[in-house]
Motif scaffolding. Structure first.
Motif, PDB file in Angstrom:
ATOM      1  N   ILE A   1      29.861  45.833  42.515  1.00 44.50           N
ATOM      2  CA  ILE A   1      30.214  46.341  41.189  1.00 44.50           C
ATOM      3  C   ILE A   1      28.938  46.537  40.375  1.00 44.50           C
ATOM      4  CG2 ILE A   1      31.446  45.803  39.053  1.00 44.50           C
ATOM      5  CD1 ILE A   1      33.426  44.203  40.763  1.00 44.50           C
ATOM      6  N   LEU A   2      28.844  47.657  39.694  1.00 46.28           N
ATOM      7  CA  LEU A   2      27.666  47.971  38.898  1.00 46.28           C
ATOM      8  C   LEU A   2      27.597  47.089  37.655  1.00 46.28           C
ATOM      9  CD1 LEU A   2      27.887  51.856  39.155  1.00 46.28           C
ATOM     10  CD2 LEU A   2      26.444  50.319  40.508  1.00 46.28           C
ATOM     11  N   LYS A   3      26.396  46.762  37.245  1.00 41.12           N
ATOM     12  CA  LYS A   3      26.192  45.850  36.121  1.00 41.12           C
ATOM     13  C   LYS A   3      26.837  46.361  34.848  1.00 41.12           C
ATOM     14  CE  LYS A   3      22.546  43.364  33.646  1.00 41.12           C
ATOM     15  NZ  LYS A   3      21.089  43.079  33.573  1.00 41.12           N
ATOM     16  N   ASP A   4      26.763  47.679  34.611  1.00 35.22           N
ATOM     17  CA  ASP A   4      27.262  48.244  33.367  1.00 35.22           C
ATOM     18  C   ASP A   4      28.653  48.853  33.506  1.00 35.22           C
ATOM     19  OD1 ASP A   4      26.559  50.339  34.996  1.00 35.22           O
ATOM     20  OD2 ASP A   4      25.402  51.432  33.473  1.00 35.22           O
ATOM     21  N   ASP A   5      29.393  48.475  34.554  1.00 33.78           N
ATOM     22  CA  ASP A   5      30.747  49.010  34.726  1.00 33.78           C
ATOM     23  C   ASP A   5      31.626  48.498  33.584  1.00 33.78           C
ATOM     24  OD1 ASP A   5      33.365  49.661  35.489  1.00 33.78           O
ATOM     25  OD2 ASP A   5      32.940  49.388  37.618  1.00 33.78           O
ATOM     26  N   PRO A   6      32.150  49.392  32.744  1.00 32.19           N
ATOM     27  CA  PRO A   6      32.955  48.939  31.599  1.00 32.19           C
ATOM     28  C   PRO A   6      34.285  48.337  31.995  1.00 32.19           C
ATOM     29  CG  PRO A   6      33.048  51.327  31.798  1.00 32.19           C
ATOM     30  CD  PRO A   6      32.029  50.866  32.794  1.00 32.19           C
ATOM     31  N   LEU A   7      34.650  48.476  33.273  1.00 34.15           N
ATOM     32  CA  LEU A   7      35.904  47.903  33.757  1.00 34.15           C
ATOM     33  C   LEU A   7      35.661  46.827  34.806  1.00 34.15           C
ATOM     34  CD1 LEU A   7      37.982  51.214  34.052  1.00 34.15           C
ATOM     35  CD2 LEU A   7      38.091  49.503  32.225  1.00 34.15           C
ATOM     36  N   GLY A   8      34.445  46.292  34.853  1.00 30.68           N
ATOM     37  CA  GLY A   8      34.120  45.221  35.788  1.00 30.68           C
ATOM     38  C   GLY A   8      34.566  43.869  35.259  1.00 30.68           C
ATOM     39  N   PRO A   9      34.280  42.795  35.987  1.00 35.49           N
ATOM     40  CA  PRO A   9      34.703  41.464  35.550  1.00 35.49           C
ATOM     41  C   PRO A   9      34.134  41.042  34.201  1.00 35.49           C
ATOM     42  CG  PRO A   9      34.055  41.446  37.873  1.00 35.49           C
ATOM     43  CD  PRO A   9      33.649  42.776  37.331  1.00 35.49           C
ATOM     44  N   GLY A  10      32.887  41.439  33.902  1.00 35.04           N
ATOM     45  CA  GLY A  10      32.258  41.018  32.659  1.00 35.04           C
ATOM     46  C   GLY A  10      33.021  41.407  31.411  1.00 35.04           C
ATOM     47  N   PRO A  11      33.333  42.686  31.215  1.00 39.55           N
ATOM     48  CA  PRO A  11      34.049  43.083  30.005  1.00 39.55           C
ATOM     49  C   PRO A  11      35.432  42.454  29.860  1.00 39.55           C
ATOM     50  CG  PRO A  11      32.977  44.971  31.002  1.00 39.55           C
ATOM     51  CD  PRO A  11      32.844  43.841  31.979  1.00 39.55           C
ATOM     52  N   PHE A  12      36.008  41.969  30.966  1.00 35.19           N
ATOM     53  CA  PHE A  12      37.312  41.326  30.886  1.00 35.19           C
ATOM     54  C   PHE A  12      37.214  39.805  30.796  1.00 35.19           C
ATOM     55  CE2 PHE A  12      38.711  45.460  32.628  1.00 35.19           C
ATOM     56  CZ  PHE A  12      39.698  45.749  31.692  1.00 35.19           C
ATOM     57  N   GLY A  13      36.014  39.276  30.520  1.00 33.56           N
ATOM     58  CA  GLY A  13      35.900  37.881  30.153  1.00 33.56           C
ATOM     59  C   GLY A  13      35.190  36.967  31.122  1.00 33.56           C
ATOM     60  N   PHE A  14      34.701  37.483  32.259  1.00 31.12           N
ATOM     61  CA  PHE A  14      34.011  36.625  33.212  1.00 31.12           C
ATOM     62  C   PHE A  14      32.506  36.626  32.921  1.00 31.12           C
ATOM     63  CE2 PHE A  14      37.902  37.675  35.607  1.00 31.12           C
ATOM     64  CZ  PHE A  14      38.304  36.392  35.942  1.00 31.12           C
ATOM     65  N   GLU A  15      31.987  35.458  32.623  1.00 25.95           N
ATOM     66  CA  GLU A  15      30.563  35.330  32.324  1.00 25.95           C
ATOM     67  C   GLU A  15      29.718  35.363  33.597  1.00 25.95           C
ATOM     68  OE1 GLU A  15      30.678  32.149  28.722  1.00 25.95           O
ATOM     69  OE2 GLU A  15      31.689  31.587  30.596  1.00 25.95           O
ATOM     70  N   THR A  16      30.240  34.796  34.677  1.00 25.05           N
ATOM     71  CA  THR A  16      29.566  34.756  35.972  1.00 25.05           C
ATOM     72  C   THR A  16      30.438  35.492  36.968  1.00 25.05           C
ATOM     73  OG1 THR A  16      28.550  32.610  35.493  1.00 25.05           O
ATOM     74  CG2 THR A  16      28.725  33.239  37.813  1.00 25.05           C
ATOM     75  N   TRP A  17      29.829  36.353  37.787  1.00 29.27           N
ATOM     76  CA  TRP A  17      30.631  37.006  38.822  1.00 29.27           C
ATOM     77  C   TRP A  17      29.777  37.406  40.008  1.00 29.27           C
ATOM     78  CZ3 TRP A  17      29.443  42.399  38.952  1.00 29.27           C
ATOM     79  CH2 TRP A  17      28.924  42.932  37.772  1.00 29.27           C
ATOM     80  N   VAL A  18      30.356  37.158  41.181  1.00 26.28           N
ATOM     81  CA  VAL A  18      29.797  37.608  42.454  1.00 26.28           C
ATOM     82  C   VAL A  18      30.938  38.354  43.125  1.00 26.28           C
ATOM     83  CG1 VAL A  18      28.669  36.945  44.600  1.00 26.28           C
ATOM     84  CG2 VAL A  18      28.305  35.577  42.532  1.00 26.28           C
ATOM     85  N   SER A  19      30.943  39.686  43.010  1.00 27.54           N
ATOM     86  CA  SER A  19      32.172  40.433  43.227  1.00 27.54           C
ATOM     87  C   SER A  19      31.929  41.773  43.905  1.00 27.54           C
ATOM     88  CB  SER A  19      32.868  40.672  41.877  1.00 27.54           C
ATOM     89  OG  SER A  19      32.966  39.479  41.120  1.00 27.54           O
ATOM     90  N   VAL A  20      33.004  42.311  44.466  1.00 30.63           N
ATOM     91  CA  VAL A  20      33.024  43.662  45.023  1.00 30.63           C
ATOM     92  C   VAL A  20      34.263  44.376  44.511  1.00 30.63           C
ATOM     93  CG1 VAL A  20      31.707  43.111  47.106  1.00 30.63           C
ATOM     94  CG2 VAL A  20      34.184  42.855  47.124  1.00 30.63           C
ATOM     95  N   THR A  21      34.261  45.696  44.662  1.00 32.88           N
ATOM     96  CA  THR A  21      35.340  46.474  44.078  1.00 32.88           C
ATOM     97  C   THR A  21      36.679  46.253  44.771  1.00 32.88           C
ATOM     98  OG1 THR A  21      34.753  48.347  45.509  1.00 32.88           O
ATOM     99  CG2 THR A  21      33.810  48.304  43.283  1.00 32.88           C
ATOM    100  N   ASN A  22      36.679  45.965  46.090  1.00 30.37           N
ATOM    101  CA  ASN A  22      37.938  45.933  46.847  1.00 30.37           C
ATOM    102  C   ASN A  22      37.778  44.964  48.016  1.00 30.37           C
ATOM    103  OD1 ASN A  22      40.518  46.549  47.731  1.00 30.37           O
ATOM    104  ND2 ASN A  22      40.125  48.705  48.094  1.00 30.37           N
ATOM    105  N   PHE A  23      38.537  45.171  49.083  1.00 33.65           N
ATOM    106  CA  PHE A  23      38.508  44.258  50.214  1.00 33.65           C
ATOM    107  C   PHE A  23      37.136  44.251  50.881  1.00 33.65           C
ATOM    108  CE2 PHE A  23      40.153  48.351  51.723  1.00 33.65           C
ATOM    109  CZ  PHE A  23      39.327  48.613  52.801  1.00 33.65           C
ATOM    110  N   PHE A  24      36.810  43.125  51.536  1.00 33.43           N
ATOM    111  CA  PHE A  24      35.502  42.968  52.166  1.00 33.43           C
ATOM    112  C   PHE A  24      35.645  41.962  53.297  1.00 33.43           C
ATOM    113  CE2 PHE A  24      36.080  39.883  48.931  1.00 33.43           C
ATOM    114  CZ  PHE A  24      35.254  38.791  49.156  1.00 33.43           C
TER     115      PHE A  24
END
Length: 496
Positions: free
Chosen positions: A147-170
């Motif tokens: 997930i891109l750092k500035d993705d406005p729909l990523g975990p950060g804007p929805f309240g997660f301060e820390t995230w190690v994430s991908v967009t879908n299955f992995f």
């Protein structure tokens, strides 16, 4: 009282913001930690212990760590996912609302940025918040990419301060995003995200801060990629089934690692740990859903009913089992009640399960009916009866054809009672349509006030997203991305 006083000394209590009475009347004290774990495509029957109408152990799966968690907590054998595919259910977990209220009509659709989410609420109440693993709420289809750092729909804007994430299955050896920095990992994806979650948990424990950790596996979703060691117990199964079950074995192992890590950190007693799946199981041998009808992608029980276990030693007596009707939308109001935080003042479809979890209401029953709707398939469950209309075989614009099942007597949905009980069909259909109108109003933005933030309403393949164009040439060599790039991206320059 002594326990409460000691806990208060080490756990900053979450402030109550305009809390209702039931949100303030919690006992025991707020959990020190909240860990929400979700498997991807794990079917109702894919646990080692007997569950619901399957009254014998699984024929090939053992799941010793899930079994141990169940023995030490509360099994919710009547638990459902709010939808029959992944992204909509994930939206229900974070919002307490059915998926269509939130903009997530189907897998890959983006979560509306005007939604109020559980991590936002808990962060405001003093909890550290972390997301680890699959996200799939930012409107991007295809196998999981960082997930891109500035993705406005990523975990950060929805309240997660820390995230190690991908967009879908992995799967194994994933490329992930640590707060926007791409990082290559080695090993099984389930082990990796649990390890990252435990690092986060230890950091918060050392800082004397309560925490929310959301751990969303990419397994056992296809493609099935497993180690030889995990696959060896299933050598007699066809390869796809073998590796699928091996991924479940890896999930189970990581659950054991997670539970041991909570004990080692000294927070297991006061941590609310909730395990479930995001939708019903795949078509698989042995069956992922037997004896239920349907699979992932259907409105029948095999598409909605999933295993669920809640462990919270300070609050839940061990070895309990409930068949009560519960759902992923219940997670937000339950966690809010446990933490002493007011839920959002907008239509919620979930209900507070804290009386059920703590045993204060031994005969707890859902206070009202429960609705489901996704891409034309709908259902309404009320007092053991399930009214449904499947989208399959129906053309756009056609009127719904109702089916009616008595789940208490017929959990496999084998006998349609609609023709014999027209009064029940009419009564339940009328109630459903009233709820359906409320969902339509939410989907149209009625809950967001006069000046909502702009929302994207469509999904997109990440290989067609210009933001990912700089990475495509490098990623063409990765087997998990190659096919998606070939199908959806512009061809590579001829001289490369």
């Amino acid at each position: 009282m002594l326990v409460a006083a000691l806990l208060a000394a080490v756990v900053p209590l979450a402030p109550v913001v305009a809390a209702a009475e039931d949100a303030r009347a919690f006992d025991p004290p707020p959990p020190r930690g909240i860990v929400l774990v979700m498997a991807d495509d794990l079917g109702f029957a894919q646990v080692g212990y007997p569950i619901g109408p399957r009254d014998e152990p699984h024929p090939v799966l053992k799941t010793p760590h899930l079994n141990a968690m169940a023995a030490n907590g509360l099994r919710l054998d009547g638990f459902r996912s709010a939808a029959f595919t992944c992204s909509p259910t994930r939206a229900s977990v974070l919002t307490g609302r059915t998926n269509d209220r939130t903009g997530v009509q189907e897998h890959g659709y983006p979560l509306n940025p005007n939604e109020i989410t559980l991590p936002q609420l808990l962060k405001d109440a003093g909890y550290a918040t972390g997301h680890f693993g699959k996200w799939h709420l930012n409107g991007l289809r295809g196998p999981g990419v960082p997930i891109l750092k500035d993705d406005p729909l990523g975990p950060g804007p929805f309240g997660f301060e820390t995230w190690v994430s991908v967009t879908n299955f992995f799967d194994r050896d994933p490329l992930m995003s640590r707060g926007g920095t791409f990082e290559q990992f080695e090993g099984d994806s389930s082990d990796i995200i649990v390890s990252e979650a435990l690092t986060f948990i230890r950091q918060q424990t050392a800082a004397n801060k309560p925490f929310l950790a959301v751990v969303w596996y990419g397994s056992p979703h296809s493609p099935f990629v497993a180690s030889d060691a995990d696959a060896s117990p299933f050598a007699d199964l066809p390869k796809g089934s073998r590796d699928h079950h091996a991924e479940i074995a890896a999930i189970d192992r990581s659950v054991g690692t997670l539970r041991a890590g909570l004990r080692d950190a000294g927070v297991a007693q006061h941590t609310l740990l909730w395990f479930c799946s995001d939708n019903g199981g795949l078509k698989m041998e042995p069956s992922a859903v037997a004896p239920l009808r349907g699979n992932k992608g259907t409105i029948y029980e095999g598409g909605l009913r999933v295993p669920a276990i809640v462990e919270w030693p300070a609050a839940i007596d061990p070895g309990r089992v409930s068949e009560a009707l519960t759902v992923t939308s219940d997670i937000l109001p339950t966690v809010c009640a446990a933490a002493g935080v007011a839920p959002p003042t907008r239509p919620l479809d979930g209900t507070n399960l804290l009386p059920l979890l703590t045993g204060r209401s031994a005969d707890w029953e859902r206070p009202g009916p429960l609705g489901f709707r996704q891409k034309g398939s709908v259902a309404w469950v009320d007092d053991g009866l399930k009214l449904l209309s499947s989208r399959r075989g129906r053309q756009a614009g056609d009127q719904r054809t109702w089916e009616l099942y008595d789940l208490a007597a017929d959990p496999t949905e084998s006998t349609d009672l609609a023709a014999k009980r027209p009064a029940d069909v009419a009564r339940m259909a009328e109630a459903f349509e009233q709820w359906n109108a409320s969902v339509d109003a939410s989907a149209a933005g009625a809950d967001y006030g006069p000046n909502p933030r702009p929302a994207r309403t469509a999904d997109q393949q990440w290989a067609q997203d210009p933001r990912y164009a700089p990475f495509l040439d490098e990623w063409r060599t990765r087997p998990e991305y190659r096919g998606t790039i070939q199908r959806h991206a512009k061809p590579a320059p001829a001289n490369r």
